[in-house]
Write a protein that holds these residues in place. Structure first.
Motif, mmCIF file in Angstrom:
data_model
loop_
_atom_site.group_PDB
_atom_site.id
_atom_site.type_symbol
_atom_site.label_atom_id
_atom_site.label_comp_id
_atom_site.label_asym_id
_atom_site.label_seq_id
_atom_site.Cartn_x
_atom_site.Cartn_y
_atom_site.Cartn_z
ATOM 1 N N MET A 1 0.825 -1.204 0.000
ATOM 2 C CA MET A 1 0.000 0.000 0.000
ATOM 3 C C MET A 1 0.861 1.258 0.000
ATOM 4 N N ARG A 2 1.966 1.207 0.742
ATOM 5 C CA ARG A 2 2.825 2.382 0.816
ATOM 6 C C ARG A 2 3.462 2.666 -0.531
ATOM 7 N N SER A 3 3.921 1.626 -1.224
ATOM 8 C CA SER A 3 4.541 1.824 -2.533
ATOM 9 C C SER A 3 3.532 2.367 -3.537
ATOM 10 N N TYR A 4 2.293 1.884 -3.438
ATOM 11 C CA TYR A 4 1.256 2.391 -4.330
ATOM 12 C C TYR A 4 0.987 3.867 -4.063
ATOM 13 N N LEU A 5 0.925 4.227 -2.769
ATOM 14 C CA LEU A 5 0.676 5.612 -2.404
ATOM 15 C C LEU A 5 1.775 6.525 -2.930
ATOM 16 N N LEU A 6 3.035 6.109 -2.741
ATOM 17 C CA LEU A 6 4.153 6.918 -3.236
ATOM 18 C C LEU A 6 4.137 7.014 -4.759
ATOM 19 N N ASN A 7 3.792 5.913 -5.414
ATOM 20 C CA ASN A 7 3.735 5.921 -6.873
ATOM 21 C C ASN A 7 2.649 6.861 -7.381
ATOM 22 N N ARG A 8 1.497 6.831 -6.735
ATOM 23 C CA ARG A 8 0.404 7.716 -7.153
ATOM 24 C C ARG A 8 0.737 9.171 -6.855
ATOM 25 N N LEU A 9 1.421 9.429 -5.735
ATOM 26 C CA LEU A 9 1.825 10.804 -5.438
ATOM 27 C C LEU A 9 2.796 11.323 -6.490
ATOM 28 N N TRP A 10 3.732 10.471 -6.902
ATOM 29 C CA TRP A 10 4.697 10.871 -7.927
ATOM 30 C C TRP A 10 3.994 11.139 -9.257
ATOM 31 N N GLN A 11 3.072 10.273 -9.623
ATOM 32 C CA GLN A 11 2.334 10.474 -10.868
ATOM 33 C C GLN A 11 1.480 11.742 -10.812
ATOM 34 N N SER A 12 0.876 11.996 -9.675
ATOM 35 C CA SER A 12 0.054 13.199 -9.535
ATOM 36 C C SER A 12 0.905 14.453 -9.616
ATOM 37 N N ALA A 13 2.088 14.418 -8.996
ATOM 38 C CA ALA A 13 2.973 15.575 -9.057
ATOM 39 C C ALA A 13 3.440 15.840 -10.481
ATOM 40 N N LEU A 14 3.791 14.767 -11.206
ATOM 41 C CA LEU A 14 4.208 14.930 -12.592
ATOM 42 C C LEU A 14 3.066 15.476 -13.447
ATOM 43 N N THR A 15 1.873 14.972 -13.228
ATOM 44 C CA THR A 15 0.710 15.464 -13.967
ATOM 45 C C THR A 15 0.460 16.934 -13.681
ATOM 46 N N LEU A 16 0.659 17.338 -12.434
ATOM 47 C CA LEU A 16 0.454 18.737 -12.077
ATOM 48 C C LEU A 16 1.481 19.634 -12.760
ATOM 49 N N VAL A 17 2.729 19.186 -12.842
ATOM 50 C CA VAL A 17 3.755 19.958 -13.542
ATOM 51 C C VAL A 17 3.394 20.127 -15.013
ATOM 52 N N LEU A 18 2.971 19.026 -15.640
ATOM 53 C CA LEU A 18 2.554 19.110 -17.043
ATOM 54 C C LEU A 18 1.342 20.023 -17.196
ATOM 55 N N ALA A 19 0.447 20.008 -16.202
ATOM 56 C CA ALA A 19 -0.724 20.879 -16.265
ATOM 57 C C ALA A 19 -0.320 22.349 -16.223
ATOM 58 N N THR A 20 0.677 22.689 -15.402
ATOM 59 C CA THR A 20 1.124 24.085 -15.349
ATOM 60 C C THR A 20 1.686 24.530 -16.695
ATOM 61 N N ILE A 21 2.404 23.624 -17.372
ATOM 62 C CA ILE A 21 2.959 23.969 -18.685
ATOM 63 C C ILE A 21 1.851 24.186 -19.705
ATOM 64 N N VAL A 22 0.888 23.269 -19.714
ATOM 65 C CA VAL A 22 -0.220 23.383 -20.666
ATOM 66 C C VAL A 22 -1.034 24.643 -20.394
ATOM 67 N N VAL A 23 -1.302 24.931 -19.121
ATOM 68 C CA VAL A 23 -2.076 26.125 -18.772
ATOM 69 C C VAL A 23 -1.329 27.380 -19.203
ATOM 70 N N PHE A 24 -0.047 27.442 -18.903
ATOM 71 C CA PHE A 24 0.750 28.628 -19.217
ATOM 72 C C PHE A 24 0.816 28.880 -20.720
ATOM 73 N N LEU A 25 1.131 27.833 -21.488
ATOM 74 C CA LEU A 25 1.246 28.001 -22.933
ATOM 75 C C LEU A 25 -0.122 28.159 -23.587
ATOM 76 N N GLY A 26 -1.121 27.459 -23.072
ATOM 77 C CA GLY A 26 -2.455 27.548 -23.663
ATOM 78 C C GLY A 26 -3.055 28.932 -23.529
ATOM 79 N N VAL A 27 -2.867 29.560 -22.374
ATOM 80 C CA VAL A 27 -3.393 30.910 -22.180
ATOM 81 C C VAL A 27 -2.723 31.887 -23.136
ATOM 82 N N ARG A 28 -1.434 31.731 -23.346
ATOM 83 C CA ARG A 28 -0.725 32.638 -24.236
ATOM 84 C C ARG A 28 -0.958 32.355 -25.710
#
Length: 318
Positions: A1-28
């Motif tokens: 369970m702990r490994s799954y939690l860490l894996n999902r946290l890492w995936q969520s963080a990466l997705t959030l970083v990609l979201a910031t890039i898409v939001v920034f470039l998309g608005v411009r």
């Protein structure tokens, strides 16, 4: 369970970083210059240059993105180029409206969708199933804007049961707050209820045909126990996935309903920011929405093991 939690946290963080890039470039990528939109008719070169410098539009894209990320990490999305109000203040005012509307609409969708889905599966081939399927088809077919206008016409203008528009904060008057949000929640939750109903019915039919259901019936478990403790509980995994996805969609997609009922939520703020080329507001709204969507999906994944402990998470027993 702990490994799954860490894996999902890492995936969520990466997705959030990609979201910031898409939001920034998309608005411009939107057409038009925010400096020109902000300057209005007074567009002399000196004023435009000073305005572009104040807004940071003369910096490189990388520098602008870096400032955007650093500010977002501190909860600072800048100030509106139209009003000068901090974006975080505007979001803090509008977000509770949209969240409350979305939660009420999802409550309507879950209650209506799960109950009619169970009835349609248990009463398969009977009039109850035909009626439930008809309601689901109607909910999927009728657009929210049309349903909202009809509801206002008959329930607000005609009968006077609900107010046609406006909003009262929950902290100011909880009764009036609920009175103003019931009708928009019903309108917004109807389409989602149809989706939940179809998925619940499908999952229930699969569960009712499984071997463990036949075993439970052979052991003398009551029909209510078979449906509630066994079939419905195992069907909730699919339903939880749908509810999580639809809740994220509700938070970001309640624009039309908020516009029809004049609710001061994310919908109005987003539309105004798009037409006014208000970069900071648009960036803040979209980023908060993307973050909410990521967090909801993360919580849904964690809820799987609570609903059905047999589910293996990341190769480990839950």
């Amino acid at each position: 369970m702990r490994s799954y939690l860490l894996n999902r946290l890492w995936q969520s963080a990466l997705t959030l970083v990609l979201a910031t890039i898409v939001v920034f470039l998309g608005v411009r990528a939107l057409p038009g210059d925010p400096a020109l939109a902000f300057a209005g008719e007074e567009r002399d070169p000196a004023s435009l240059a000073a305005l572009r410098e104040r807004l940071g539009l003369d910096d490189s894209i990388i520098v602008q993105y870096g400032k955007f990320v650093l500010g977002a990490l501190q909860g600072d999305f800048g100030s509106s180029t139209r009003t000068g109000i901090p974006v975080s203040t505007m979001i803090a005012t509008a977000l509770p409206v949209t969240i409350e509307l979305s939660l009420l609409a999802m409550l309507v969708a879950v209650v209506l969708g799960v109950s009619t889905g169970v009835v349609a599966a248990v009463r398969r081939g009977r009039p109850a199933e035909w009626f439930a399927n008809g309601l689901a088809l109607l909910g999927l077919s009728v657009p929210n804007f049309w349903l909202g206008l009809i509801a206002i016409l008959y329930l607000s203008v005609g009968l006077g049961v609900f107010p046609a528009s406006g909003f009262v904060p929950l902290t100011q008057n909880p009764i009036d707050n609920l009175h103003h949000l019931v009708l928009p929640a019903l309108v917004l939750g109807t389409g989602i209820a149809a989706v939940v109903m179809r998925q619940t019915r499908s999952a229930m039919l699969d569960s009712l045909g499984a071997d463990y259901i036949r075993t439970a019936r052979a052991k003398g478990v009551s029909p209510r126990g078979v449906i509630g403790r066994h079939a419905l509980r195992n069907s909730l995994v699919v339903v939880t996935t749908i509810v999580g996805l639809q809740l994220g969609i509700l938070i970001s997609g309640a624009v039309v309903t908020e516009g029809i009922f004049s609710l001061p939520g994310f919908g109005k703020m987003t539309i105004d920011a798009v037409f006014q080329r208000d970069y900071p507001v648009l960036q803040g709204v979209v980023l908060v929405t993307a973050t909410a969507y990521i967090v909801i999906n993360f919580l849904v994944d964690l809820a799987y093991s609570l609903i059905d402990p047999r589910i293996r998470v990341a190769g480990e027993p839950a």
